[in-house]
Motif scaffolding. Structure first.
Motif, PDB file in Angstrom:
ATOM      1  N   GLY A  41      84.568  43.378  63.546  1.00 40.08           N
ATOM      2  CA  GLY A  41      84.181  44.635  64.119  1.00 40.08           C
ATOM      3  C   GLY A  41      83.295  43.834  62.181  1.00 40.08           C
ATOM      4  N   ASN A  42      83.080  43.859  61.068  1.00 41.25           N
ATOM      5  CA  ASN A  42      82.402  44.132  60.377  1.00 41.25           C
ATOM      6  C   ASN A  42      81.198  43.565  60.053  1.00 41.25           C
ATOM      7  OD1 ASN A  42      83.780  45.643  59.024  1.00 41.25           O
ATOM      8  ND2 ASN A  42      84.733  43.727  58.036  1.00 41.25           N
ATOM      9  N   VAL A  43      80.979  42.209  61.444  1.00 42.50           N
ATOM     10  CA  VAL A  43      79.901  41.425  62.256  1.00 42.50           C
ATOM     11  C   VAL A  43      79.472  42.127  62.989  1.00 42.50           C
ATOM     12  CG1 VAL A  43      79.294  39.853  63.722  1.00 42.50           C
ATOM     13  CG2 VAL A  43      80.910  39.364  61.720  1.00 42.50           C
ATOM     14  N   GLU A  44      79.969  42.934  63.250  1.00 42.78           N
ATOM     15  CA  GLU A  44      78.825  44.286  64.661  1.00 42.78           C
ATOM     16  C   GLU A  44      78.811  44.958  63.795  1.00 42.78           C
ATOM     17  OE1 GLU A  44      78.757  43.054  68.305  1.00 42.78           O
ATOM     18  OE2 GLU A  44      79.207  41.564  67.349  1.00 42.78           O
ATOM     19  N   ALA A  45      79.645  45.699  62.818  1.00 40.76           N
ATOM     20  CA  ALA A  45      78.097  46.754  62.080  1.00 40.76           C
ATOM     21  C   ALA A  45      77.057  45.879  61.551  1.00 40.76           C
ATOM     22  CB  ALA A  45      78.893  47.332  61.592  1.00 40.76           C
ATOM     23  N   LEU A  46      77.201  44.658  61.329  1.00 38.25           N
ATOM     24  CA  LEU A  46      76.060  44.260  60.350  1.00 38.25           C
ATOM     25  C   LEU A  46      74.900  43.894  61.663  1.00 38.25           C
ATOM     26  CD1 LEU A  46      78.130  41.104  58.151  1.00 38.25           C
ATOM     27  CD2 LEU A  46      76.680  43.408  57.304  1.00 38.25           C
ATOM     28  N   ARG A  47      75.246  44.036  62.657  1.00 37.97           N
ATOM     29  CA  ARG A  47      74.441  43.722  63.993  1.00 37.97           C
ATOM     30  C   ARG A  47      73.224  44.726  64.177  1.00 37.97           C
ATOM     31  NH1 ARG A  47      73.991  40.361  68.812  1.00 37.97           N
ATOM     32  NH2 ARG A  47      76.563  39.294  68.797  1.00 37.97           N
ATOM     33  N   ALA A  48      74.166  46.110  63.666  1.00 36.25           N
ATOM     34  CA  ALA A  48      74.238  46.886  64.066  1.00 36.25           C
ATOM     35  C   ALA A  48      72.907  47.195  63.254  1.00 36.25           C
ATOM     36  CB  ALA A  48      74.709  48.413  64.087  1.00 36.25           C
ATOM     37  N   ASP A  49      72.940  47.133  61.635  1.00 39.99           N
ATOM     38  CA  ASP A  49      72.272  47.190  60.293  1.00 39.99           C
ATOM     39  C   ASP A  49      71.164  46.860  59.965  1.00 39.99           C
ATOM     40  OD1 ASP A  49      74.246  49.269  59.640  1.00 39.99           O
ATOM     41  OD2 ASP A  49      75.508  48.277  58.260  1.00 39.99           O
ATOM     42  N   LEU A  50      70.617  45.742  60.600  1.00 36.52           N
ATOM     43  CA  LEU A  50      69.890  44.188  60.749  1.00 36.52           C
ATOM     44  C   LEU A  50      69.132  44.431  61.675  1.00 36.52           C
ATOM     45  CD1 LEU A  50      72.216  41.389  58.808  1.00 36.52           C
ATOM     46  CD2 LEU A  50      70.226  43.434  57.955  1.00 36.52           C
ATOM     47  N   CYS A  90      78.837  32.013  55.678  1.00 39.83           N
ATOM     48  CA  CYS A  90      78.501  32.315  57.235  1.00 39.83           C
ATOM     49  C   CYS A  90      76.846  33.238  56.103  1.00 39.83           C
ATOM     50  CB  CYS A  90      79.692  34.178  57.803  1.00 39.83           C
ATOM     51  SG  CYS A  90      78.697  34.978  58.804  1.00 39.83           S
ATOM     52  N   GLN A  91      76.151  33.589  56.689  1.00 33.45           N
ATOM     53  CA  GLN A  91      74.819  33.886  56.913  1.00 33.45           C
ATOM     54  C   GLN A  91      73.657  34.429  58.546  1.00 33.45           C
ATOM     55  OE1 GLN A  91      71.859  31.155  54.001  1.00 33.45           O
ATOM     56  NE2 GLN A  91      73.289  29.605  55.010  1.00 33.45           N
ATOM     57  N   VAL A  92      74.104  36.281  57.628  1.00 29.13           N
ATOM     58  CA  VAL A  92      73.014  37.168  58.582  1.00 29.13           C
ATOM     59  C   VAL A  92      71.515  37.164  58.391  1.00 29.13           C
ATOM     60  CG1 VAL A  92      74.280  38.525  60.743  1.00 29.13           C
ATOM     61  CG2 VAL A  92      75.877  37.368  58.939  1.00 29.13           C
ATOM     62  N   GLU A  93      71.108  37.246  59.314  1.00 28.37           N
ATOM     63  CA  GLU A  93      69.780  37.621  58.970  1.00 28.37           C
ATOM     64  C   GLU A  93      69.394  38.507  59.997  1.00 28.37           C
ATOM     65  OE1 GLU A  93      66.192  35.323  60.145  1.00 28.37           O
ATOM     66  OE2 GLU A  93      67.710  33.895  60.451  1.00 28.37           O
ATOM     67  N   GLY A  94      68.249  39.156  59.780  1.00 28.89           N
ATOM     68  CA  GLY A  94      67.990  40.390  60.897  1.00 28.89           C
ATOM     69  C   GLY A  94      66.352  41.073  59.934  1.00 28.89           C
ATOM     70  N   ARG A  95      65.785  41.910  60.937  1.00 29.00           N
ATOM     71  CA  ARG A  95      64.758  42.167  60.681  1.00 29.00           C
ATOM     72  C   ARG A  95      64.910  44.403  60.276  1.00 29.00           C
ATOM     73  NH1 ARG A  95      60.366  39.611  59.419  1.00 29.00           N
ATOM     74  NH2 ARG A  95      59.149  41.604  59.036  1.00 29.00           N
ATOM     75  N   VAL A  96      64.324  44.439  59.104  1.00 23.61           N
ATOM     76  CA  VAL A  96      65.379  45.946  58.261  1.00 23.61           C
ATOM     77  C   VAL A  96      63.780  46.346  57.993  1.00 23.61           C
ATOM     78  CG1 VAL A  96      65.900  47.766  57.328  1.00 23.61           C
ATOM     79  CG2 VAL A  96      67.431  46.054  57.761  1.00 23.61           C
ATOM     80  N   THR A 172      71.028  41.726  50.982  1.00 24.75           N
ATOM     81  CA  THR A 172      69.553  41.090  50.777  1.00 24.75           C
ATOM     82  C   THR A 172      68.776  42.590  51.660  1.00 24.75           C
ATOM     83  OG1 THR A 172      69.292  39.408  49.460  1.00 24.75           O
ATOM     84  CG2 THR A 172      67.438  40.367  49.690  1.00 24.75           C
ATOM     85  N   ASP A 173      67.871  43.624  51.126  1.00 24.87           N
ATOM     86  CA  ASP A 173      67.138  44.208  52.208  1.00 24.87           C
ATOM     87  C   ASP A 173      67.938  45.097  53.094  1.00 24.87           C
ATOM     88  OD1 ASP A 173      64.989  44.808  49.828  1.00 24.87           O
ATOM     89  OD2 ASP A 173      64.571  42.245  50.947  1.00 24.87           O
ATOM     90  N   ARG A 174      68.942  45.718  53.049  1.00 24.17           N
ATOM     91  CA  ARG A 174      69.538  45.702  54.155  1.00 24.17           C
ATOM     92  C   ARG A 174      69.910  47.473  53.947  1.00 24.17           C
ATOM     93  NH1 ARG A 174      75.729  46.914  55.599  1.00 24.17           N
ATOM     94  NH2 ARG A 174      76.317  46.248  53.507  1.00 24.17           N
ATOM     95  N   THR A 175      69.415  47.851  54.672  1.00 25.24           N
ATOM     96  CA  THR A 175      69.177  49.735  54.260  1.00 25.24           C
ATOM     97  C   THR A 175      70.040  50.545  54.867  1.00 25.24           C
ATOM     98  OG1 THR A 175      67.517  49.963  55.855  1.00 25.24           O
ATOM     99  CG2 THR A 175      66.742  49.926  53.556  1.00 25.24           C
ATOM    100  N   ASP A 176      70.069  50.007  56.194  1.00 24.29           N
ATOM    101  CA  ASP A 176      71.461  50.930  57.214  1.00 24.29           C
ATOM    102  C   ASP A 176      72.893  50.183  56.579  1.00 24.29           C
ATOM    103  OD1 ASP A 176      70.247  52.797  57.880  1.00 24.29           O
ATOM    104  OD2 ASP A 176      69.697  50.984  59.896  1.00 24.29           O
ATOM    105  N   ARG A 177      74.238  51.105  56.317  1.00 30.89           N
ATOM    106  CA  ARG A 177      75.457  51.185  55.583  1.00 30.89           C
ATOM    107  C   ARG A 177      76.127  50.734  56.732  1.00 30.89           C
ATOM    108  NH1 ARG A 177      74.545  47.284  50.774  1.00 30.89           N
ATOM    109  NH2 ARG A 177      72.243  46.889  50.790  1.00 30.89           N
ATOM    110  N   SER A 178      76.384  50.266  57.875  1.00 29.68           N
ATOM    111  CA  SER A 178      77.677  50.849  58.055  1.00 29.68           C
ATOM    112  C   SER A 178      78.808  50.487  57.707  1.00 29.68           C
ATOM    113  CB  SER A 178      77.389  50.531  60.519  1.00 29.68           C
ATOM    114  OG  SER A 178      76.277  50.914  60.574  1.00 29.68           O
TER     115      SER A 178
END
Length: 210
Positions: A41-50, A90-96, A172-178
């Motif tokens: 569930g936390n990984v899916e929240a990170l998917r939405a945030d990132l 685990c390392q998760v990346e995205g663009r915000v 780092t640099d995650r602005t949304d915090r689901s």
């Protein structure tokens, strides 16, 4: 045992071929181990945030477990050179907002023992958040380390407190915090203790970070 450590060290440093055994067949690469240490569930929240470019990376959890248990089993307080292996399961990346954002799980045996974080002049840098669980108030490149006693089978007396477990989350640099960094750190600590079979498993509070 020395040969085992050398073999595990070589495999931990190499990229490896094929998908790790932890990854479910057909699953998105990286999600299996990330879900195990952070919770699905936390990984899916990170998917939405990132957002854009969300991509998880992982390392085989079986490899991390075997290496950490081997290190604990050969640990000797009389010859300890404070050499530790750091794992990033685990390392998760995205663009915000057009910038790269990362969330990393960091795991290893601590160079601090429990006495160091509870007594003496440096104890003020640590806060006990649960029995035997201590948060480093100082934030470094690896976030705020959470240090806890973790006795595993086949080790010398005192290993649990003299070679405690250390986990942290780099956010780092995650602005949304689901999902909060506190929640990720708590999940990482609890799930890593379960993976390693730590004898000590006191409840970890929801609010951890300063």
């Amino acid at each position: 045992m020395t040969a085992l450590l050398l073999a595990l060290s070589a495999s931990a440093c190499s990229g490896g071929a094929g998908r790790p055994a932890d990854a479910a067949a057909g699953a998105e690469p990286g999600l299996a181990a990330c879900g195990r240490v952070f919770g699905a569930g936390n990984v899916e929240a990170l998917r939405a945030d990132l957002g854009e470019g969300f991509r998880p990376h992982d390392r085989p959890l079986t490899e991390m477990k075997e290496r950490m248990l081997a290190e604990a089993q050969v640990w000797d307080p009389d010859t300890d050179k404070l050499s530790r292996t750091t794992f990033r399961p685990c390392q998760v990346e995205g663009r915000v907002d057009g910038k790269e954002a990362w969330v990393n799980a960091v795991v290893g045996w601590s160079t601090y023992d429990v006495t160091f974080v509870t007594d003496g002049k440096y104890s003020r840098d640590f806060r006990e958040v649960a029995k035997g669980v201590h948060l480093d108030r100082r934030e470094g490149f690896g976030g705020h380390p959470l240090i806890m006693a973790c006795t595993v089978p086949g080790t010398r007396a005192g290993q649990g407190e003299e070679l405690p477990l250390q986990v942290s989350v780099v956010d780092t640099d995650r602005t949304d915090r689901s999902v909060s960094t506190d929640q990720l750190l708590k999940s990482l600590a609890e799930n890593t203790r379960e993976l390693l079979g730590c004898a000590e498993k006191p409840p970890i509070p929801d609010d951890l970070l300063p």
